[in-house]
Design an enzyme around this catalytic site. Structure first.
Site, PDB file in Angstrom:
ATOM      1  N   SER A 144       0.830  -1.200   0.000  1.00 17.41           N
ATOM      2  CA  SER A 144       0.000   0.000   0.000  1.00 17.41           C
ATOM      3  C   SER A 144       0.870   1.259   0.000  1.00 17.41           C
ATOM      4  O   SER A 144       1.698   1.425  -0.897  1.00 17.41           O
ATOM      5  CB  SER A 144      -0.964  -0.045   1.189  1.00 17.41           C
ATOM      6  OG  SER A 144      -1.975   0.925   1.072  1.00 17.41           O
ATOM      7  N   GLU A 239      -9.642  -3.060  -6.815  1.00 17.67           N
ATOM      8  CA  GLU A 239      -8.969  -1.963  -6.100  1.00 17.67           C
ATOM      9  C   GLU A 239      -9.123  -0.650  -6.850  1.00 17.67           C
ATOM     10  O   GLU A 239      -8.866  -0.590  -8.058  1.00 17.67           O
ATOM     11  CB  GLU A 239      -7.463  -2.235  -5.986  1.00 17.67           C
ATOM     12  CG  GLU A 239      -7.081  -3.489  -5.257  1.00 17.67           C
ATOM     13  CD  GLU A 239      -5.617  -3.459  -4.855  1.00 17.67           C
ATOM     14  OE1 GLU A 239      -5.153  -2.397  -4.371  1.00 17.67           O
ATOM     15  OE2 GLU A 239      -4.937  -4.475  -5.017  1.00 17.67           O
ATOM     16  N   HIS A 269      -7.497  -4.970  -1.906  1.00 14.69           N
ATOM     17  CA  HIS A 269      -6.245  -4.297  -1.614  1.00 14.69           C
ATOM     18  C   HIS A 269      -5.395  -5.124  -0.641  1.00 14.69           C
ATOM     19  O   HIS A 269      -5.879  -5.586   0.385  1.00 14.69           O
ATOM     20  CB  HIS A 269      -6.582  -2.939  -1.010  1.00 14.69           C
ATOM     21  CG  HIS A 269      -5.425  -2.033  -0.781  1.00 14.69           C
ATOM     22  ND1 HIS A 269      -4.695  -1.483  -1.809  1.00 14.69           N
ATOM     23  CD2 HIS A 269      -4.874  -1.553   0.369  1.00 14.69           C
ATOM     24  CE1 HIS A 269      -3.751  -0.694  -1.309  1.00 14.69           C
ATOM     25  NE2 HIS A 269      -3.824  -0.733   0.013  1.00 14.69           N
TER      26      HIS A 269
END
Length: 307
Positions: A144, A239, A269
């Site tokens: 991320s 996502e 995600h």
């Protein structure tokens, strides 16, 4: 079975949340509680240490089988998360590769906005180099926001004249503070975790008024990746940040970088966090471990042949 696993995880991630923007404290507590449910593998040892000017977790396999070092950057939108919340990911990479890892506790926004995180991750990399670790035996890895840091730290290292690591591994990286990817809109509602409003809320804390149109904030849009090491980017189709990965991969390939864009269908995600309960997560981590083993091994072999 995998379809049922994906459906259960999607439903879990869609459980009702408090209305309206949450405080920084609530975001941090909620993320910590979520990640505490993930599986940390056996066969690893975890100790706290320092790397550069920051605290870090040193994660080692019980049976170390290689000289590779993974420098890991945790996720959390630059606002929450820690080396502890990333331990399910770091631990599985260590257990599967036999390499050791350092997971950096970089400073978080809003207390420490851009470029504090990059300063800390670059400092950690310098510390590894200064300590004698060969860059050909180092891989940057992250998820991320931390996946974005794998790229921006590499940019910062190149700008500082440092040798680059042997490989970059990014799980669902955040690579575009301009939020101009089409998937920001086309995946709205399909993504069980994020909305545009949510990522813009945390993103504004990290930006603190900085112009997002710069390479260290939006490498998927603006970075020159010339000379970058091989990259493996893993991302799911569900996502809103999908196009962050696809555009960075295209930029890399355009300048001759070896890029593997690994897209898994119908997963959210950082789906790799669900190792042990989602088949796709285990399979993706196996591919990531293979990539790291090949790239760090190839770097060491090339170095040895030059001596």
């Amino acid at each position: 079975m995998s379809k049922e696993q994906r459906a259960r995880i999607d439903a879990m991630m869609r459980q009702p949340r408090p209305e309206g923007p949450r405080s920084v404290e609530e975001l941090r507590a909620g993320f910590k509680a979520l990640m505490a449910q993930m599986i940390v593998p056996d066969g690893i040892r975890v100790t706290r240490t320092r790397l550069g000017n920051r605290s870090a977790l040193h994660v080692e396999p019980d049976n170390e089988s290689g000289a590779g070092t993974i420098l890991y950057f945790h996720g959390g939108g630059f606002v929450f998360g820690s080396p502890e919340t990333a331990l399910p990911l770091t631990g599985h990479l260590v257990a599967k590769t036999g390499f050791k890892a350092y997971s950096v506790d970089y400073r978080l926004a809003p207390e420490h906005p851009f470029p504090a995180a990059i300063e800390d991750t670059l400092s950690a990399y310098r510390a590894l180099l200064d300590g004698g670790t060969d860059p050909s035996a180092i891989a940057f890895a992250g998820d991320s926001a931390g996946g974005g840091l794998t790229v921006t730290t590499c940019l910062a290292a190149r700008d500082a004249g440092l040798p680059l690591p042997a490989a970059i591994l990014a799980f669902s990286p955040g690579l575009d503070a301009t939020r101009t990817g089409e998937s920001m809109d086309t995946k709205e509602g399909i993504d069980p975790i994020f909305t545009r409003k949510a990522v813009e809320h945390t993103g504004a804390m990290y930006l603190a008024g900085a112009d997002p149109y710069q390479p260290l904030l939006s490498p998927a849009v603006l970075a020159d990746l010339t000379g970058f090491p091989p990259m493996l980017i893993q991302v799911g189709t569900n996502e809103i940040l999908l196009d962050d990965s696809t555009r960075l991969a295209a930029r890399g390939r355009a300048v001759g970088v070896d890029v593997i864009l690994d897209v898994t269908a119908d997963v959210p995600h950082v789906f790799q966090s669900f190792a042990g309960v989602l088949d796709e997560a285990d399979e993706a981590l196996d591919r990531a471990a293979l990539f790291l083993g090949q790239r760090l091994g190839a770097g060491r072999a090339a170095n040895a042949s030059e001596k």
